[in-house]
Design an enzyme around this catalytic site. Structure first.
Site, PDB file in Angstrom:
ATOM      1  N   ARG A  31       6.106  35.926  35.322  1.00  0.00           N
ATOM      2  CA  ARG A  31       5.573  35.092  36.384  1.00  0.00           C
ATOM      3  C   ARG A  31       6.215  33.721  36.377  1.00  0.00           C
ATOM      4  O   ARG A  31       6.218  33.039  35.360  1.00  0.00           O
ATOM      5  CB  ARG A  31       4.049  34.952  36.245  1.00  0.00           C
ATOM      6  CG  ARG A  31       3.413  34.194  37.400  1.00  0.00           C
ATOM      7  CD  ARG A  31       1.906  34.291  37.368  1.00  0.00           C
ATOM      8  NE  ARG A  31       1.313  33.654  36.203  1.00  0.00           N
ATOM      9  CZ  ARG A  31       0.016  33.431  36.074  1.00  0.00           C
ATOM     10  NH1 ARG A  31      -0.808  33.817  37.028  1.00  0.00           N
ATOM     11  NH2 ARG A  31      -0.464  32.845  34.994  1.00  0.00           N
ATOM     12  N   ASP A  78      -4.502  34.665  28.099  1.00  0.00           N
ATOM     13  CA  ASP A  78      -3.240  35.365  28.311  1.00  0.00           C
ATOM     14  C   ASP A  78      -3.207  36.604  27.420  1.00  0.00           C
ATOM     15  O   ASP A  78      -3.130  36.503  26.196  1.00  0.00           O
ATOM     16  CB  ASP A  78      -2.071  34.442  27.976  1.00  0.00           C
ATOM     17  CG  ASP A  78      -0.723  35.052  28.323  1.00  0.00           C
ATOM     18  OD1 ASP A  78      -0.371  36.084  27.721  1.00  0.00           O
ATOM     19  OD2 ASP A  78      -0.030  34.510  29.200  1.00  0.00           O
ATOM     20  N   ASP A  81      -0.125  36.975  24.985  1.00  0.00           N
ATOM     21  CA  ASP A  81      -0.183  36.065  23.843  1.00  0.00           C
ATOM     22  C   ASP A  81      -1.214  36.527  22.823  1.00  0.00           C
ATOM     23  O   ASP A  81      -0.978  36.449  21.607  1.00  0.00           O
ATOM     24  CB  ASP A  81      -0.514  34.643  24.312  1.00  0.00           C
ATOM     25  CG  ASP A  81       0.682  33.941  24.933  1.00  0.00           C
ATOM     26  OD1 ASP A  81       1.822  34.346  24.647  1.00  0.00           O
ATOM     27  OD2 ASP A  81       0.467  32.989  25.710  1.00  0.00           O
ATOM     28  N   THR A 132       5.698  28.934  41.065  1.00  0.00           N
ATOM     29  CA  THR A 132       5.313  29.652  42.294  1.00  0.00           C
ATOM     30  C   THR A 132       4.258  30.717  42.056  1.00  0.00           C
ATOM     31  O   THR A 132       3.637  31.197  42.998  1.00  0.00           O
ATOM     32  CB  THR A 132       6.548  30.334  42.917  1.00  0.00           C
ATOM     33  OG1 THR A 132       7.009  31.376  42.034  1.00  0.00           O
ATOM     34  CG2 THR A 132       7.668  29.330  43.138  1.00  0.00           C
TER      35      THR A 132
END
Length: 208
Positions: A103, A199, A202, A107
């Site tokens: 990602r 996340d 992670d 944006t």
């Protein structure tokens, strides 16, 4: 179309532990695999079967086996890899493909960097795997990549989804069934699912 929310008590219990920021890397990784197995169980409920005759230690019996439909598991790198072993524990004959997307932090749009799928992907039922369905960008692109190579029967499986991601994926690919462990409230200004679990990549690999 609403996503299929798998509300089994065991799955919901495990997702609660995943959400806890105190849950360590190993436990988190193990739980992702376990939740994936439970989601796989539901997502493959419609697989066709056929009747065969076998000999048990007691007598001859008529029983059912899978009717030969081929399956492919396609995790989105890297977090989707955390779901793979849990799925393969139930369907070890499935072939595996990989889609690499990341990602863009500015944006929030996905950027493709890798795609390797079984050569006969068009003949298989495809399960696309990613723990989180947030903005929906990566999911939409991954499904498009699989379709571009001929696949027609596709399901998307994730642990946690945001309504925005579900809507985007459904609008882009209304023929794709979505299986989720939990449908959360919304996305925050950074594109993270709320309340979510952080996340997933992670936390699976201990990189943060």
């Amino acid at each position: 179309m609403k996503p299929m929310i798998v509300d089994h008590p065991l799955l919901q219990h495990k997702i609660s532990i995943l959400r806890n920021k105190q849950t360590g890397t190993k436990e988190f990784r193990d739980l992702v695999g376990e939740v994936a197995s439970l989601l796989c169980y539901e997502a493959t409920r419609d697989l066709p079967t056929e009747e065969v005759e076998i000999e048990t230690p007691i007598t001859v019996a008529k029983t059912k086996v899978l009717a030969g439909r081929k399956l492919a598991l396609v995790p989105i790198l890297r977090a989707g890899m955390g779901m793979l072993d849990g799925m393969l524990s139930l369907i070890p004959a499935a072939k595996v493909g990989f889609i690499g997307l990341y990602r863009n932090e500015e944006t929030l749009e996905p950027v493709e960097y890798f795609c390797k799928l079984p050569v006969d992907i068009a003949e298989r039922d495809v399960l696309v795997l990613d723990p989180m369905l947030a903005t929906g960008g990566s999911a939409c692109d991954a499904v498009s990549m699989v379709k571009k190579r001929g696949a027609k029967r596709i399901k998307f499986i994730c642990l946690i989804a945001a309504p925005e991601g579900v809507e985007k994926l459904h609008n882009a690919h209304p023929d794709v069934d979505i299986y989720v462990g939990a449908l959360d409230e919304c996305l925050n200004e950074n594109g993270y699912i709320v309340p979510g679990l952080g996340d997933a990549g992670d936390r699976i690999y201990g990189t943060k």
